[in-house]
Structures are given as structure tokens and as C-alpha cells.
Design an enzyme around this catalytic site. Structure first.
Site, PDB file in Angstrom:
ATOM      1  N   ASN A  49      -4.038 -12.690   4.006  1.00  0.00           N
ATOM      2  CA  ASN A  49      -4.074 -11.244   4.241  1.00  0.00           C
ATOM      3  C   ASN A  49      -2.926 -10.804   5.137  1.00  0.00           C
ATOM      4  OD1 ASN A  49      -6.430 -11.027   2.760  1.00  0.00           O
ATOM      5  ND2 ASN A  49      -7.770 -10.797   4.538  1.00  0.00           N
ATOM      6  N   ARG A 378      -5.555  -5.986 -13.047  1.00  0.00           N
ATOM      7  CA  ARG A 378      -5.354  -7.387 -12.660  1.00  0.00           C
ATOM      8  C   ARG A 378      -6.192  -8.264 -13.575  1.00  0.00           C
ATOM      9  NH1 ARG A 378      -2.702  -7.124  -7.756  1.00  0.00           N
ATOM     10  NH2 ARG A 378      -3.259  -5.394  -6.372  1.00  0.00           N
ATOM     11  N   ARG A 408       0.437  -4.532  -7.629  1.00  0.00           N
ATOM     12  CA  ARG A 408       1.201  -5.259  -6.607  1.00  0.00           C
ATOM     13  C   ARG A 408       0.878  -6.749  -6.593  1.00  0.00           C
ATOM     14  NH1 ARG A 408       0.393  -2.490  -1.478  1.00  0.00           N
ATOM     15  NH2 ARG A 408       2.186  -1.215  -1.983  1.00  0.00           N
ATOM     16  N   HIS A 438      -5.286   2.780 -12.386  1.00  0.00           N
ATOM     17  CA  HIS A 438      -6.184   1.920 -11.633  1.00  0.00           C
ATOM     18  C   HIS A 438      -7.627   2.011 -12.132  1.00  0.00           C
ATOM     19  CE1 HIS A 438      -8.131   0.532  -7.718  1.00  0.00           C
ATOM     20  NE2 HIS A 438      -7.241  -0.404  -7.933  1.00  0.00           N
ATOM     21  N   TYR A 471     -16.035 -11.109  -6.142  1.00  0.00           N
ATOM     22  CA  TYR A 471     -16.006  -9.703  -5.748  1.00  0.00           C
ATOM     23  C   TYR A 471     -17.334  -9.045  -6.109  1.00  0.00           C
ATOM     24  CZ  TYR A 471     -10.869  -9.636  -5.121  1.00  0.00           C
ATOM     25  OH  TYR A 471      -9.589  -9.865  -4.697  1.00  0.00           O
ATOM     26  N   ARG A 567     -15.451  -1.748   3.909  1.00  0.00           N
ATOM     27  CA  ARG A 567     -15.081  -3.128   4.184  1.00  0.00           C
ATOM     28  C   ARG A 567     -13.797  -3.219   5.000  1.00  0.00           C
ATOM     29  NH1 ARG A 567     -12.917  -5.046  -0.439  1.00  0.00           N
ATOM     30  NH2 ARG A 567     -10.867  -5.230   0.489  1.00  0.00           N
ATOM     31  N   HIS A 595     -16.584  -4.930  -2.831  1.00  0.00           N
ATOM     32  CA  HIS A 595     -15.518  -4.236  -3.546  1.00  0.00           C
ATOM     33  C   HIS A 595     -15.991  -2.973  -4.262  1.00  0.00           C
ATOM     34  CE1 HIS A 595     -12.215  -3.972  -6.675  1.00  0.00           C
ATOM     35  NE2 HIS A 595     -11.504  -4.189  -5.589  1.00  0.00           N
TER      36      HIS A 595
END
Length: 688
Positions: A49, A378, A408, A438, A471, A567, A595
Site C-alpha cells: 500500500n 480489473r 491504474r 468504473h 474482497y 474502510r 469493498h
């Protein structure tokens, strides 16, 4: 904390707030109730992270440092001051990290008869084993680069982003030579399990294997001493590309990806035992600012510890939680036929992503299916989703895939998938000018007796079977015409690069999310003013949009009760008189990554519930294509509400986000322990 100069509202800087989120990850590594190998993995997540934070957020702040004072006033903060605060916090967290690893986890592993040994701790037998391994497996991959002196005109070698290097110091009769050696972790496992001895287990890192065998590597030089110290450079990872959506865009993106490893240096993490002359040599030759220097421990790129081998048995990891079936949704029957009877909700990772794959596979072979539309962001490394879409195209279906190339750090993978899809006959749209796509939506068009029928899957998370195992997300199957007709209209618009308004059911960015969320908040304000109870519960990953925060402060001042579950970043400051007395903020960090985005509005007693792909960040509201969708099915509404209630009563893994940013655990006087992720699993298990 700072006050926004334009709106005069209290805010926490988003970068500082993010660092406090990462501290919550570090808390999991410190939690002795977490299994030992899992604690190591939380250290790895913390490290990974932080790398991304420097590559993106710190890189952005560095670009802002030289702007004029007027622009700083418009920003609401001074980038230089924030960078200084970031460094102070990071140094503190790195020290905490080193202490946890070296003084706690290593010793607790030893109590389990597991020893992570270094080059100084090898006996003759294990040393012989290591040297043989080095000569056969490691040595062929190493090519040291001898460094010139400080007055050399020869440029310093380009260090690759986030790779581990040794700066090697060879001393012979007070004369010093320096060399660079890249640790080949991309080729060779970071960990070597050594032969067991009397029930004792030994693991050595690749770094220490190389340290032990430096004499094999530098045999042509005369030296009295040879020392090696690890360094890791983190670079600016932002891409500078033309947003033209065309084949030229793909080429430009590939060129930008190649440049990413040579971006501006953001952070040099170095072994704090490094001699001063060696560090000075690096700083001088690399022309680094002092702000970029972060002292660390002996080992860098700790993200590799995600794959730390568990040689000590199952008790050192979380017990398995076998994925559950969805009540009354049978994988042995047609998903489509079952969807015509009712809506279904898959709550990941507790329930299986196989339902989504089964849905796509059925669409691929069903002769009545004419068209599939899907948005992908993704994807898993070996994607069953991609395979199903290609199979559908080869079976004569029209398959339209909107694949976001600008996801990204997944850009390169998505270019690969784009090529695979095109080769397989899928119609691929690689994005929308100026906007990232997205949304997580899929629509299957099927010709039936009464005409075209639409089957939709809408989700809060990606179509990614790997992340679906870790997730926490929700995925809805529905044939509700209010939703499916909206989704069809949305896909038609995206195909033509056109955005629509006034959908019947869904809420979409970039045109309507802000306006319609404000309206939902205003409705709660009106309910409260009428003397009834106005409330909302909003769950998300991040809250940073300042106008949305101002709107929540407005609702607070009207007496609306607001419960937030966030979160990650939270720039809203709870508990501030005149702004947020009625706002509480909780953050759950546990074995799975929270998530899901869930919006619940009291609506005068007739609750409205939405699931969404969007966080309440400016980019998601105004600069991305996002979809929030209502839950109409009564049973699913109850299930989501039950799950939210379970999370709200968590007294084990929930932290309070407050003015002090101290990540205080929320405990209760109750003797009953509530851990949301375990309780949700059991709720779904016995419900099914």
C-alpha cells in the site's frame, strides 16, 4: 485537520487520512489474535500500500510544491507542509513496522520452531546447501554494475521502480569501490526453505543468500571487506498520455508504461545501518532531495511476504471459510430460468463467484442469447470471464466489451486482454474520452417468445474471480425491467460516447450521481424537519469529495442521524460541534477487504437501498462512469440490511474514525464478542 478556506468546513487532508487507514492495516499485523503467518501478510499489505501511495499520491503532491501561493489557497492546503507531515508519519509507521517484524513476529515464529535466518546464522551444513543453491539458481541471474566516483561524468544507472538493490561497498587498503546488484525477485522466489533439523524449520531470504555468497560474485576484485545494504526506489507512477481513444492511444499507453519505471524518484528506502559515506554516495550520484530519504530495516519490498511459505501448519493461518451457496440459486440449472422467478444476490467472498461465471458461460452457449454487453475494469490473471466472452463471440453472439485500459497498474494486463478479445471476435471499446469506465455491469439480451428479454448482473466489485475470494462485494442478478432497460440505454450511450440523464432506476456518474445523492440527502432533511426520524447509512471505501462532505454537514445540522462505514480515506471530521455531532464513522479492517458500497436512506420509514460501484470521491462522482442501482426485492433488501446491522455491531475489528485519528477500537461493555466477517459468514450459512 484543516479547514477548507472556501467553505469553512473542517476536513482531514486525504493523504493524511489514507496514512491512518494504512495504520489500521498495521494494527492487524500487531494483533496477537491474528494467526502468525497472516500477521506477516498484513505487513506485506501495509508495505505494498505504501509503495503505491508514494508512486501516485506523493508524486502528485511533489508536482504541486512549486505552485504559487494563490493556488495553494485554492487547494486549501500547502503541499510542502503536507509532504513534511507525510514523512513524519511514514517514518513513525516504518519504525513500528520494523519493531513488529524484528521484535515480535520473528520471535513468535521461533516459538513455533520456525527460524528466518540470515547470512550470519548459517552453520556449515546449511551454508553448503545455500552456496550450492546460489551457484546453480541465483548466480546466473546476477550482473553487478560497478559505480563510478562522485566526480564521474558517466550517469548513474537507472534504478527500476520498486525493485530491491544492494549497494555493495568493497574496501581494499582504505580504497573503496561501490557496486549495484539487483535482487532478482521477479525470477527467483524470495524465500528458500532449508533442510529441517530435529523438528526445527529454517527459511532464508534471497537477499541473505546473495549476502552470504558475495565472494562468489566479486571474486575478481581484491578487498579486505565487502558489505551489502539494501535500497529500494519508488518512482512517480502517473502516466502522461494523450486521451485520444484510438489505436494511437494504445501505442501511447504502452510507451508511457515503459517510462513508468523511469519516473521521478519519490522515495529511497534504505537500510538504516548503511554507512554514511555509502548513503552520501547514493544521494550525490542520484541527486536525491533529503525529503525522499526514508530509513528502513534490513529488508525492503516486503510485499513479497504475501507469499511467505507456511511451514508450521494450519494454525498459523486463518481457518478456511468454504464458499457458500446462494439460497435457492442452483448452479446445476439455468441461471436465466431462475432469474425470471426472482432477483438473487451473491455476497462475495462468502458466496462463490462461480455464479457470475456460470451466468456468462450459459450466455455463451444458449442459442436464444443474441448479445452480451459488459464493462470490465480489473481482471484475474487467468480470467474465466474473458474465456466465456470469447466463447460467446465464437458461438455467434454479438459481444460488446467496454474495457478500461486506464485501470491504474492494470494497464498492461488490460492491453493484453484487449488483444485477446479482439482476436476472439469480441467488439472492444477501449474507453470513453476523459472518463474512466468504473461501472461493474453486464447485460445479456435473449430472444424469447414475447420478444427480447434482458438479464442483468450489477455489482459493487470487479468481474475478477481472484479478488472475489478476498474482497467483500455484492453482485445482483435481476430481470427487473426498470433496471434492465436503464442498463440497455446506458450501454447504447457508451457505444456512441454519449451520456444520458433521467434514468428510471439507476444513478449514474458523471452526470447525475451528485445531483441525485443531494436529493436523497435533502429528502432526509425534510423528513427530520417534519418531526420524523431522518437517517442514512453510507458504506464505502473512501469519502473525500468536499462538496459531498459539506452536504453531509448540512444534513447533520438539520438533525439527520448519519452512520458512515468507511474502510479507507475519510476527509470528514466527525464529532465537531456545529458540523457533525450526529455523524459517526466506523472502519472495519479484517481478514477480507471491505469493498462494497451501500447507501441506505430512511425515506420516512420506507427505506431506499442502493448498491454502487462508486465511492464518494470527486473522481467517482464527476469524472468516471459509475452505476448505483436500487434493490427492489424485499428479501434481498432484508439481507443487505441484516449484513449492515451485523457490521454496525462489530466490537472486534471496527475502529472509530475521530478527530484524534487514533484508530481506537470500538469495544462495548457486552461480554458477547461480535466480529462482523465471521458473523456474516454464519448468517449466510444458516440462512441458506
Amino acid at each position: 485537520m484543516f479547514t477548507d478556506v472556501k467553505r469553512k468546513i473542517p476536513l482531514i487532508n486525504r493523504e493524511i487520512s489514507w496514512l491512518y487507514f494504512n495504520e489500521r492495516v498495521l494494527q492487524e499485523a500487531a494483533d496477537k489474535t491474528v494467526p502468525l503467518v497472516e500477521r506477516l501478510r498484513f505487513l506485506a499489505i501495509f508495505s505494498s500500500n505504501l509503495d503505491e501511495f508514494y508512486r501516485v499520491r506523493v508524486a502528485t503532491l511533489n508536482r504541486l510544491v512549486d505552485i504559487n501561493s494563490k493556488t495553494k489557497t485554492m487547494l486549501g492546503f500547502n503541499p510542502r507542509k503536507i509532504l513534511n507531515e507525510i514523512k513524519n508519519i511514514v517514518v513513525r509507521l516504518e519504525r513500528r513496522f520494523d519493531y513488529l517484524y524484528e521484535q515480535e513476529i520473528i520471535k513468535e515464529l521461533e516459538a513455533q520452531k520456525i527460524f528466518i535466518i540470515n547470512d550470519q546464522q548459517l552453520n556449515v551444513v546449511r551454508g553448503t546447501y545455500v552456496r550450492e543453491y546460489f551457484r546453480k539458481q541465483v548466480l546466473p541471474t546476477l550482473v553487478p554494475i560497478m559505480l563510478e566516483g562522485e566526480d564521474s561524468l558517466k550517469p548513474f544507472p537507472e534504478l527500476k521502480d520498486r525493485r530491491i538493490y544492494f549497494i555493495v561497498k568493497l574496501t581494499f587498503r582504505k580504497k573503496v569501490k561501490f557496486a549495484l546488484v539487483e535482487i532478482p525477485t521477479k525470477i527467483i522466489s524470495r524465500f528458500l526453505i532449508l533442510p529441517e533439523n530435529n523438528g526445527l524449520k529454517f527459511i532464508i531470504l534471497l537477499d541473505d543468500i546473495i549476502r552470504y555468497c558475495l565472494d562468489d560474485l566479486f571474486f575478481i576484485f581484491e578487498y579486505d571487506t565487502v558489505e551489502a545494504y539494501s535500497i529500494q526506489l519508488t518512482r512517480d507512477a502517473e502516466l502522461d498520455i494523450d486521451a485520444d481513444i484510438s489505436e494511437k492511444f494504445v501505442d501511447a499507453l504502452m510507451q508511457s508504461l515503459q517510462r513508468r519505471d523511469k519516473g521521478r524518484p519519490m522515495r529511497l528506502l534504505y537500510d538504516s545501518d548503511i554507512p554514511l559515506d555509502t548513503l552520501n554516495h547514493l544521494v550525490s550520484r542520484m541527486r536525491l532531495d533529503s525529503d525522499a530519504l526514508i530509513p528502513g530495516g534490513r529488508y525492503h519490498n516486503f510485499k513479497d511476504f504475501i507469499d511467505f511459505p507456511n511451514v508450521g501448519g494450519s494454525s498459523l493461518e486463518y481457518p478456511p471459510m468454504p464458499q457458500l451457496r446462494v439460497n435457492n440459486l442452483d448452479l446445476g440449472r439455468s441461471i436465466f430460468s431462475q432469474m425470471t422467478q426472482r432477483d438473487y444476490l451473491v455476497s462475495l467472498p462468502y458466496q462463490s463467484f462461480d455464479y457470475i461465471v456460470h451466468f456468462l458461460r450459459e450466455a455463451a452457449i444458449d442459442p436464444k442469447v443474441k448479445e452480451i454487453d459488459i464493462c470490465l475494469y480489473r481482471l484475474a490473471e487467468n480470467s474465466s470471464v474473458i474465456n466465456a466472452l470469447i466463447n460467446a463471440a465464437q458461438n455467434g453472439k454479438r459481444v460488446n466489451c467496454l474495457l478500461e485500459l486506464k485501470a491504474r497498474f492494470d494497464e498492461e494486463a488490460n492491453i493484453y486482454w484487449r488483444n485477446r478479445l479482439v482476436e476472439g471476435g469480441v467488439n472492444v471499446n477501449i474507453g470513453v474520452v476523459q472518463y474512466k469506465v468504473h461501472a461493474k455491469i453486464c447485460l445479456v439480451t435473449r430472444r424469447e417468445k414475447n420478444g427480447l428479454m434482458y438479464y442483468a448482473n450489477l455489482a459493487t466489485g470487479n468481474f475478477n474471480e481472484k479478488t472475489a475470494k478476498i474482497y467483500c462485494d455484492h453482485s445482483l442478478f435481476t430481470v427487473n425491467p426498470l433496471i434492465t432497460k436503464d442498463i440497455k440505454r446506458l450501454f447504447k450511450g457508451l457505444e456512441k460516447q454519449t451520456f444520458h440523464r433521467s434514468y428510471k432506476a439507476i444513478i449514474t456518474s458523471p452526470l447525475e450521481t451528485r445531483q441525485l445523492l443531494y436529493q436523497l440527502i435533502d429528502d432526509e432533511i425534510e423528513v427530520t424537519k417534519s418531526g420524523r426520524k431522518g437517517y442514512m447509512i453510507l458504506k464505502m471505501n473512501s469519502l473525500s469529495d468536499e462538496e459531498m462532505i459539506a452536504k453531509l454537514y448540512e444534513a447533520n445540522n438539520a438533525g439527520v442521524t448519519i452512520q458512515l462505514m468507511i474502510r479507507g480515506m475519510c476527509c470528514l471530521v466527525p464529532g465537531q460541534e456545529g458540523f457533525s455531532e450526529h455523524i459517526t464513522v466506523r472502519s472495519i479492517v479484517d481478514r477480507y477487504l471491505e469493498h462494497a458500497r451501500v447507501w441506505i436512506f430512511g425515506n420516512g420509514g420506507e427505506e431506499k437501498i442502493y448498491l454502487s460501484s462508486a465511492d464518494l470521491m470527486t473522481r467517482n462522482i464527476d469524472r468516471r462512469i459509475e452505476v448505483a442501482f436500487p434493490i427492489y426485492d424485499v428479501d434481498i433488501r432484508k439481507e443487505i440490511r441484516d449484513i449492515i446491522n451485523i457490521q454496525l455491531r462489530d466490537n472486534t475489528k471496527t475502529r472509530e474514525i475521530n478527530q484524534m485519528n487514533n484508530n481506537r477500537y470500538i469495544g462495548t461493555k457486552s461480554k458477547i464478542r461480535h466480529r462482523a466477517q465471521e458473523d456474516i459468514y454464519n448468517y449466510l450459512k444458516y440462512k441458506s
